[in-house]
Write an enzyme that holds these catalytic residues in place. Sequence first.
Site, PDB file in Angstrom:
ATOM      1  N   GLU D  96       0.857 -18.069  -6.651  1.00 44.78           N
ATOM      2  CA  GLU D  96       0.250 -18.675  -7.846  1.00 44.78           C
ATOM      3  C   GLU D  96      -0.024 -17.658  -8.974  1.00 44.78           C
ATOM      4  OE1 GLU D  96      -2.100 -22.650  -6.602  1.00 44.78           O
ATOM      5  OE2 GLU D  96      -3.161 -20.801  -6.116  1.00 44.78           O
ATOM      6  N   HIS D 115      -8.841 -17.159 -10.020  1.00 38.12           N
ATOM      7  CA  HIS D 115      -8.443 -18.456  -9.452  1.00 38.12           C
ATOM      8  C   HIS D 115      -8.976 -18.529  -8.029  1.00 38.12           C
ATOM      9  CE1 HIS D 115      -6.094 -21.992  -8.399  1.00 38.12           C
ATOM     10  NE2 HIS D 115      -5.756 -21.362  -7.287  1.00 38.12           N
ATOM     11  N   HIS D 117     -11.367 -21.150  -4.820  1.00 33.65           N
ATOM     12  CA  HIS D 117     -11.553 -22.480  -4.226  1.00 33.65           C
ATOM     13  C   HIS D 117     -12.924 -22.684  -3.605  1.00 33.65           C
ATOM     14  CE1 HIS D 117      -7.405 -20.871  -3.510  1.00 33.65           C
ATOM     15  NE2 HIS D 117      -7.081 -21.927  -4.184  1.00 33.65           N
ATOM     16  N   HIS D 183      -8.893 -28.848  -5.534  1.00 37.55           N
ATOM     17  CA  HIS D 183      -8.256 -27.544  -5.342  1.00 37.55           C
ATOM     18  C   HIS D 183      -9.231 -26.391  -5.618  1.00 37.55           C
ATOM     19  CE1 HIS D 183      -4.408 -24.973  -6.210  1.00 37.55           C
ATOM     20  NE2 HIS D 183      -5.435 -24.195  -6.012  1.00 37.55           N
TER      21      HIS D 183
END
Lengths: 260, 260, 260, 260
Positions: D96, D115, D117, D183
């Site tokens: 990603e 990024h 979660h 997500h």
Amino acid sequence: MTDRFSQAPIMAVEQTKNVPKTAQEAIWQVVMANRILGNEGILDALGHVSLRNPENANTFFQTRSISPFEATRDDILEIDLDGNVVTKTTLKPYGERIIHGAILKARPEMNAVFHGHFAAVIPFSVTNTPIRPITHVGSFLYQGVPIYDDYEPGGGMLIRTKQEGERIAKHLGLHRVHLLRGHGCDIVAENLPRLVAAAVYLRDNATIQWQIILSGKDAKYLSSEEAKAAMETGLFGASPIDRMWGYWAARVKRNMPDMR
Amino acid sequence: MTDRFSQAPIMAVEQTKNVPKTAQEAIWQVVMANRILGNEGILDALGHVSLRNPENANTFFQTRSISPFEATRDDILEIDLDGNVVTKTTLKPYGERIIHGAILKARPEMNAVFHGHFAAVIPFSVTNTPIRPITHVGSFLYQGVPIYDDYEPGGGMLIRTKQEGERIAKHLGLHRVHLLRGHGCDIVAENLPRLVAAAVYLRDNATIQWQIILSGKDAKYLSSEEAKAAMETGLFGASPIDRMWGYWAARVKRNMPDMR
Amino acid sequence: MTDRFSQAPIMAVEQTKNVPKTAQEAIWQVVMANRILGNEGILDALGHVSLRNPENANTFFQTRSISPFEATRDDILEIDLDGNVVTKTTLKPYGERIIHGAILKARPEMNAVFHGHFAAVIPFSVTNTPIRPITHVGSFLYQGVPIYDDYEPGGGMLIRTKQEGERIAKHLGLHRVHLLRGHGCDIVAENLPRLVAAAVYLRDNATIQWQIILSGKDAKYLSSEEAKAAMETGLFGASPIDRMWGYWAARVKRNMPDMR
Amino acid sequence: MTDRFSQAPIMAVEQTKNVPKTAQEAIWQVVMANRILGNEGILDALGHVSLRNPENANTFFQTRSISPFEATRDDILEIDLDGNVVTKTTLKPYGERIIHGAILKARPEMNAVFHGHFAAVIPFSVTNTPIRPITHVGSFLYQGVPIYDDYEPGGGMLIRTKQEGERIAKHLGLHRVHLLRGHGCDIVAENLPRLVAAAVYLRDNATIQWQIILSGKDAKYLSSEEAKAAMETGLFGASPIDRMWGYWAARVKRNMPDMR
């Protein structure tokens, strides 16, 4: 509920042997209180504690602007009740030290102040929900926990002016604890062990009380009589306070090799 | 619900090899139980456990007034069932030791007592909500968990008189666990490993049950038959108890170098 | 909801390099899986994992009756699919090893089985609430999580007979996960890294889903198409599984000196 | 609510001394940010951070495909804004990484991207519930937190194509934070200390806000004026950011011997 939380002066609790007699003893106790609060997760990078100088009632000890987790003797500053740094140093003090000075000025019978932001108190502060004593170790909350919401416009909700420090002290009044809306809480106590105990048990009481609030169930809170007696004979008695401080210090020593 | 939680005498569970044969073995087991309960977060600065002296059914072993986290052999006192310290020492016992004496006096078939304040039980105690077994490891709760609320006026919700100790023992009756309103819980068991297991799984059962209560959903609790069988063949069987004690002791050894 | 959770056979996920080629490699991987599950708080004193013997599809490896936290090579037993201990030893196996044998017999395409009791799944199991994938790492739950409630009368909710083992395997069917009412869950996977990932992310998915249930809000769960794709390209792809296993092993090494 | 969360460009916050001047300094800061996020439980095996190369605005630094917990200098790759690995190496990058490139391309005034979660944001992302600043340290959320739900069909909810990277960057727009449905979240900041602070306090704000949502109570969120001032004078001021970074780094050093 107001009948249960009268605004009468909070009883004076007898001072214990936990009050340092010298500035040097006081400085060491401030270091340990910082480490305990960091180690127990009550304070993180932010928040601070202070202790009045036993050799000068007009100054207090507090770390420079670092996290409580990292405090050492060399980080302790002496500061007067107007927030002026007395120690000859270039070390930077906390921006919000005025909270400590203003409360110590307004409460000559008290010697230690806590300012922090642990999560458990925030929901109460933004929903105007009174914190009440739900267990014997929450008994010190029995006279109520008012919520401050009179921030200086443009001040970013931080307490950094002499004027706002005075408003904070006035709002706290004769209580041991008040909340700051969307920010955290201030606590005042006779000495550092009691202050640390009050911070830990405020967190625990708020955590449990919120669970009860979520359930929607009616709860039996401590009556004023129960709370007063619990505070005098239990939580703030010399023996439990010594045991608590010993426990928290033992955990600091286990987790922080430089404190052994 | 009363049909599910009858007041019939709780079955006697066969005693295991976990019962120490000598006073010295008992003292060491008390130290380890203290460390386990501190290490697992079941007890903090407050709360205590005791074990009947295998060489004298009229006395029990318990630490002096320190946190369980810090217990060593040198901290163990011998105390009689009326709360008198038998050990020749100036070390201070716990104020609430009378709970242990009174329960051990009333329950000759039992040998170990726990008194603590972990957060998970408090919401039940103040909202009059019955704790019920929700999993097989909560099976020992199947005869119900009554809630004590008959405190000595002015006693600060602490149990420190012989009279109140007797009321506590009478209220516990033939149960394994009861709650004290706004305070905590008492647990009694045949031996220390079972006592520690009961404390851990009372916490876990209460935690899970409260989540279900918050959801407002109907839940299928263990039936009395399931709970009885789960207790006899499962939780309190010799093999799982040995495994649990071994596990908790291994964690103490990892976290506390002085216990290796 | 049944339209979203069809009972079609669960897709076969390509086997990765994570499958040991020899019995010795398998034994070491079982030790590490035990330590990981203990270290991450997925298993405590109770619960167990197994891995099919790569040199004999009719046996599997599992620790003797100790906590996963303590497992070493010397604790690994070889057991056949009927639960007979093949290893020549006096070491005691788990009472519930029949779960592992029965599932490995019924699922020849799978090689690893988990049985545990972590708190996050219990509320679903006792309230008949379907667990559904709420994030991409919960995608492996997309074909539904049935709830077993067909216990042997008098068996204390433990699975210890061949008959009940077969019922368990039949109930699991072609699913990867099922819950046992008031008890815990079983998980099956192609290999141990996937099994451990499934245990961790089942816990996380259940924890998050319960928070949403408590809010009473409608939630957008993963569609079957999303979940299938997330599982194939994401969670169970070789690269993330290697990264996860490496992460959990690194944490074991940090916390458990004997595993360095 | 839209009146409180206007889409006006987010104010530029003055860059602090925390921006590394050389590629070598930047690489070290990326290692430390990874360790902090792993140590604080913000990232586990998954998720990643990046920092723009101070010597080349068209590349950024990021670890290869390992857990942040394990990052060392040798794991840092240089990657261009289209996701091509510039470092001559066979080490595998994150699938990603395109998220980081696309956001850094679209936000030339920003230098660091996160990024991840963590559980606290998921309930908001799947129930379309706006995250709003509830405390002063949540002030950076004041312009709103949009929720992305425009995944590539068949992509398994992972962001791995240039096209979807651009959609992500466009959806983030001038915000500091957005959520990805089912997500996690992306965060952008001027520098790594601010990025880490934003990740930690996003988690804390979401955790507290969800508790309030569960209670059904009305809450007083920060006004835009309060939030703007809190951000400028408080959270993102040079002094608190230095204190936070020092705190998190001190905790890394305590827990990770190889970082001392």
